[in-house]
Design a protein around this motif. Structure first.
Motif, PDB file in Angstrom:
ATOM      1  N   ILE A   1       5.116  -7.257   2.486  1.00 27.23           N
ATOM      2  CA  ILE A   1       6.076  -8.221   1.543  1.00 27.23           C
ATOM      3  C   ILE A   1       6.682  -6.941   0.494  1.00 27.23           C
ATOM      4  O   ILE A   1       7.100  -7.527  -0.407  1.00 27.23           O
ATOM      5  N   ARG A   2       6.500  -5.523   0.730  1.00 27.67           N
ATOM      6  CA  ARG A   2       6.955  -4.755  -0.128  1.00 27.67           C
ATOM      7  C   ARG A   2       8.460  -4.748  -0.331  1.00 27.67           C
ATOM      8  O   ARG A   2       9.072  -5.160   0.591  1.00 27.67           O
ATOM      9  N   TRP A   3       9.064  -3.982  -1.403  1.00 28.94           N
ATOM     10  CA  TRP A   3      10.469  -3.817  -1.270  1.00 28.94           C
ATOM     11  C   TRP A   3      10.947  -2.826  -0.154  1.00 28.94           C
ATOM     12  O   TRP A   3      10.004  -2.368   0.413  1.00 28.94           O
ATOM     13  N   LEU A   4      12.290  -2.800   0.222  1.00 24.64           N
ATOM     14  CA  LEU A   4      12.919  -2.205   1.193  1.00 24.64           C
ATOM     15  C   LEU A   4      12.961  -0.879   1.010  1.00 24.64           C
ATOM     16  O   LEU A   4      14.054  -0.111   1.782  1.00 24.64           O
ATOM     17  N   ARG A   5      12.488   0.083  -0.185  1.00 21.71           N
ATOM     18  CA  ARG A   5      12.523   1.440  -0.157  1.00 21.71           C
ATOM     19  C   ARG A   5      11.189   2.103  -0.575  1.00 21.71           C
ATOM     20  O   ARG A   5      10.840   2.832  -1.225  1.00 21.71           O
ATOM     21  N   CYS A   6      10.569   1.797   0.702  1.00 19.37           N
ATOM     22  CA  CYS A   6       9.277   2.254   0.824  1.00 19.37           C
ATOM     23  C   CYS A   6       9.144   4.061   0.906  1.00 19.37           C
ATOM     24  O   CYS A   6       7.965   4.543   0.845  1.00 19.37           O
ATOM     25  N   ASP A   7      10.309   4.561   1.079  1.00 24.15           N
ATOM     26  CA  ASP A   7      10.579   5.776   1.368  1.00 24.15           C
ATOM     27  C   ASP A   7      10.256   6.508  -0.061  1.00 24.15           C
ATOM     28  O   ASP A   7      10.129   7.787   0.129  1.00 24.15           O
ATOM     29  N   LEU A   8      10.554   5.755  -0.970  1.00 20.59           N
ATOM     30  CA  LEU A   8      10.418   6.306  -2.349  1.00 20.59           C
ATOM     31  C   LEU A   8       9.118   6.490  -3.019  1.00 20.59           C
ATOM     32  O   LEU A   8       8.470   5.094  -3.048  1.00 20.59           O
TER      33      LEU A   8
ATOM     34  N   PRO B   1       2.183  -4.354  -4.917  1.00 21.52           N
ATOM     35  CA  PRO B   1       1.854  -4.745  -3.526  1.00 21.52           C
ATOM     36  C   PRO B   1       0.861  -4.109  -2.580  1.00 21.52           C
ATOM     37  O   PRO B   1       0.007  -4.658  -1.818  1.00 21.52           O
ATOM     38  N   ASN B   2       1.004  -2.795  -2.970  1.00 23.89           N
ATOM     39  CA  ASN B   2      -0.165  -1.766  -2.195  1.00 23.89           C
ATOM     40  C   ASN B   2      -1.594  -2.121  -2.785  1.00 23.89           C
ATOM     41  O   ASN B   2      -2.632  -2.096  -2.042  1.00 23.89           O
ATOM     42  N   VAL B   3      -1.721  -2.050  -4.088  1.00 19.95           N
ATOM     43  CA  VAL B   3      -2.887  -2.584  -4.640  1.00 19.95           C
ATOM     44  C   VAL B   3      -3.625  -3.929  -4.230  1.00 19.95           C
ATOM     45  O   VAL B   3      -4.751  -4.144  -4.052  1.00 19.95           O
ATOM     46  N   MET B   4      -2.620  -4.961  -4.154  1.00 20.95           N
ATOM     47  CA  MET B   4      -3.274  -6.096  -3.689  1.00 20.95           C
ATOM     48  C   MET B   4      -3.338  -6.146  -1.995  1.00 20.95           C
ATOM     49  O   MET B   4      -4.721  -6.653  -1.748  1.00 20.95           O
ATOM     50  N   ALA B   5      -2.836  -5.213  -1.323  1.00 17.63           N
ATOM     51  CA  ALA B   5      -3.276  -5.120   0.082  1.00 17.63           C
ATOM     52  C   ALA B   5      -4.286  -4.393   0.079  1.00 17.63           C
ATOM     53  O   ALA B   5      -5.438  -4.743   0.882  1.00 17.63           O
TER      54      ALA B   5
ATOM     55  N   VAL C   1      -3.339  -2.885   7.510  1.00 15.05           N
ATOM     56  CA  VAL C   1      -2.179  -2.362   8.340  1.00 15.05           C
ATOM     57  C   VAL C   1      -1.192  -3.365   8.197  1.00 15.05           C
ATOM     58  O   VAL C   1      -1.367  -4.530   8.317  1.00 15.05           O
ATOM     59  N   LEU C   2       0.126  -2.696   7.694  1.00 16.21           N
ATOM     60  CA  LEU C   2       0.940  -3.769   7.328  1.00 16.21           C
ATOM     61  C   LEU C   2       2.327  -4.008   8.423  1.00 16.21           C
ATOM     62  O   LEU C   2       2.190  -2.869   9.173  1.00 16.21           O
ATOM     63  N   HIS C   3       2.563  -5.018   8.451  1.00 14.88           N
ATOM     64  CA  HIS C   3       3.424  -5.266   9.448  1.00 14.88           C
ATOM     65  C   HIS C   3       4.733  -6.249   8.916  1.00 14.88           C
ATOM     66  O   HIS C   3       4.635  -7.128   8.177  1.00 14.88           O
ATOM     67  N   ARG C   4       5.973  -5.899   9.572  1.00 17.44           N
ATOM     68  CA  ARG C   4       6.887  -6.722   9.192  1.00 17.44           C
ATOM     69  C   ARG C   4       7.338  -7.578  10.505  1.00 17.44           C
ATOM     70  O   ARG C   4       8.034  -6.956  11.336  1.00 17.44           O
ATOM     71  N   ASP C   5       7.203  -8.872  10.272  1.00 17.86           N
ATOM     72  CA  ASP C   5       7.502  -9.871  11.554  1.00 17.86           C
ATOM     73  C   ASP C   5       6.733  -9.149  12.862  1.00 17.86           C
ATOM     74  O   ASP C   5       7.521  -9.133  13.872  1.00 17.86           O
TER      75      ASP C   5
ATOM     76  N   THR D   1       4.234  -1.065  10.266  1.00 20.04           N
ATOM     77  CA  THR D   1       5.092  -0.047   9.289  1.00 20.04           C
ATOM     78  C   THR D   1       4.085   0.972   9.193  1.00 20.04           C
ATOM     79  O   THR D   1       4.145   2.022   9.634  1.00 20.04           O
ATOM     80  N   GLU D   2       3.056   0.617   8.150  1.00 17.30           N
ATOM     81  CA  GLU D   2       2.098   1.475   7.620  1.00 17.30           C
ATOM     82  C   GLU D   2       0.965   0.942   6.823  1.00 17.30           C
ATOM     83  O   GLU D   2       0.912  -0.185   7.373  1.00 17.30           O
ATOM     84  N   CYS D   3       0.243   1.399   6.220  1.00 19.37           N
ATOM     85  CA  CYS D   3      -0.962   1.061   5.458  1.00 19.37           C
ATOM     86  C   CYS D   3      -0.853   0.901   4.049  1.00 19.37           C
ATOM     87  O   CYS D   3       0.231   1.156   3.398  1.00 19.37           O
ATOM     88  N   SER D   4      -1.861   0.311   3.431  1.00 18.59           N
ATOM     89  CA  SER D   4      -1.851   0.168   2.095  1.00 18.59           C
ATOM     90  C   SER D   4      -1.466   1.610   1.212  1.00 18.59           C
ATOM     91  O   SER D   4      -0.928   1.416   0.155  1.00 18.59           O
ATOM     92  N   ALA D   5      -2.117   2.617   1.704  1.00 18.18           N
ATOM     93  CA  ALA D   5      -2.168   4.018   0.861  1.00 18.18           C
ATOM     94  C   ALA D   5      -2.158   4.856   2.224  1.00 18.18           C
ATOM     95  O   ALA D   5      -2.473   6.106   1.754  1.00 18.18           O
ATOM     96  N   SER D   6      -1.543   4.946   3.396  1.00 15.72           N
ATOM     97  CA  SER D   6      -1.721   5.726   4.266  1.00 15.72           C
ATOM     98  C   SER D   6      -0.583   5.112   5.407  1.00 15.72           C
ATOM     99  O   SER D   6      -0.087   4.265   5.691  1.00 15.72           O
ATOM    100  N   ASN D   7      -0.306   6.432   6.143  1.00  8.87           N
ATOM    101  CA  ASN D   7       0.605   6.109   7.399  1.00  8.87           C
ATOM    102  C   ASN D   7      -0.286   5.734   8.487  1.00  8.87           C
ATOM    103  O   ASN D   7      -1.675   6.085   8.564  1.00  8.87           O
ATOM    104  N   ILE D   8       0.044   5.182   9.740  1.00  8.51           N
ATOM    105  CA  ILE D   8      -0.584   5.002  10.694  1.00  8.51           C
ATOM    106  C   ILE D   8       0.233   5.346  12.059  1.00  8.51           C
ATOM    107  O   ILE D   8       1.207   5.308  12.350  1.00  8.51           O
ATOM    108  N   MET D   9      -0.901   5.936  13.037  1.00  8.28           N
ATOM    109  CA  MET D   9      -0.434   6.470  14.245  1.00  8.28           C
ATOM    110  C   MET D   9      -1.372   5.902  15.388  1.00  8.28           C
ATOM    111  O   MET D   9      -2.336   5.588  15.049  1.00  8.28           O
ATOM    112  N   ILE D  10      -0.510   5.524  16.661  1.00 12.61           N
ATOM    113  CA  ILE D  10      -1.699   4.978  17.731  1.00 12.61           C
ATOM    114  C   ILE D  10      -1.548   6.182  18.786  1.00 12.61           C
ATOM    115  O   ILE D  10      -0.346   6.651  18.882  1.00 12.61           O
TER     116      ILE D  10
END
Length: 275
Positions: free
Chosen positions: A135-142, A149-153, A166-170, A174-183
């Motif tokens: 549910i974060r804003w749309l500039r997570c690249d910054l 939101p990351n703290v709450m997650a 592990v966060l997801h949009r619909d 996407t990524e995690c609260s404080a990291s990227n994810i790969m499978i």
């Protein structure tokens, strides 16, 4: 020893202003640098990301990237830091509280070192996670200070007795609260494209290069939570977590429920990049 407002000071000598826009608006940016063997890891990549974030949020950096690098290197030496992190924060400056940018203000720079050992136990044993809506804003690249939101997650993960979210949009991971994810699925590595929905992780970029050097096929494309559950391997990447396997998500084991072979290969190669 800290660096604050153009000076190297002890922590007790620093006086943070209640008028700092970083305090009441989160109007600032930051970077976290890893230090291995007394050396800052991937400094140029971090500094390039800092410059990009500063440009996007219209904060004029008070130093060049090279000068910032020199300051942080000196800070590491003054603190005799061998293994840990350097935190760098730059806010828009100090001014009476008002939403518009102040007409005249000087950015405030704060940096300090922390002793942070490598997370060896998690790297070898793996972690558990849950999924939550992103549910974060749309500039997570910054890389800005707006991290509630990351703290709450992250707290939600701890409340559920696991280590990460592990966060997801619909349904799209996407990524995690404080990291990227790969499978990994069928010997192919998948990770979300580096667009505005995820942070362009420095460790993420290193891992993708290592994967290619190991002849692992890389697909920077979206995948769903269902594909996540069906993955052969999953792991997170980040400055402080390095490459940490995920063994279980939402109570479901990932693959064999143990660190996978390709994850372990990447971990081994990653260590060679700084040892």
């Amino acid at each position: 020893m800290y660096f604050y407002k153009n000076q190297f000071l002890s922590k007790n000598d620093i006086q943070l202003s209640p008028d700092d826009r970083g305090y009441y608006f989160g109007d600032g940016i930051y970077e976290v640098f890893r230090v291995y063997n007394g050396q800052i890891y991937e400094p140029q990549a971090h500094l390039q990301r800092l410059e990009r974030t500063a440009s996007e949020v219209r904060i004029a950096l008070p130093y060049t990237a090279s000068e910032i690098g020199d300051i942080l290197t000196e800070l590491v030496h003054k603190n005799k830091l061998v293994e840990g992190t350097v935190y760098l924060q730059i806010t828009r400056g100090e001014a009476p509280r008002a939403h518009p940018f102040p007409a005249e203000t000087e950015p405030v720079v704060l940096a300090y070192c922390s002793v942070v050992p490598r997370p060896v136990a998690s790297i070898h044993k793996g972690i558990h996670a849950i999924t939550l809506a992103d549910i974060r804003w749309l500039r997570c690249d910054l890389k800005t200070l707006n991290l509630l939101p990351n703290v709450m997650a992250k707290q939600a993960a701890l409340d559920h007795g696991v280590q990460e979210v592990v966060l997801h949009r619909d349904g799209i991971v996407t990524e995690c609260s404080a990291s990227n994810i790969m499978i990994i699925k069928d010997q192919v590595l998948y990770t979300h494209p580096a667009n505005h929905l995820i942070l362009h992780g420095i460790t993420r970029a290193v891992v993708l290069k290592l994967a290619l050097s190991l002849a692992i096929t890389v697909q920077e494309e979206t995948f769903t939570t269902e594909q996540l559950y069906q993955a052969d391997e999953a792991f997170i990447t980040g400055t402080t977590v390095e490459i940490t396997p995920i063994l279980q998500i939402d109570g479901k084991p990932i693959g064999a429920g143990a660190p996978g072979p390709l994850t372990q290969k990447l971990q081994s190669e990653f260590v060679h990049t700084f040892s």
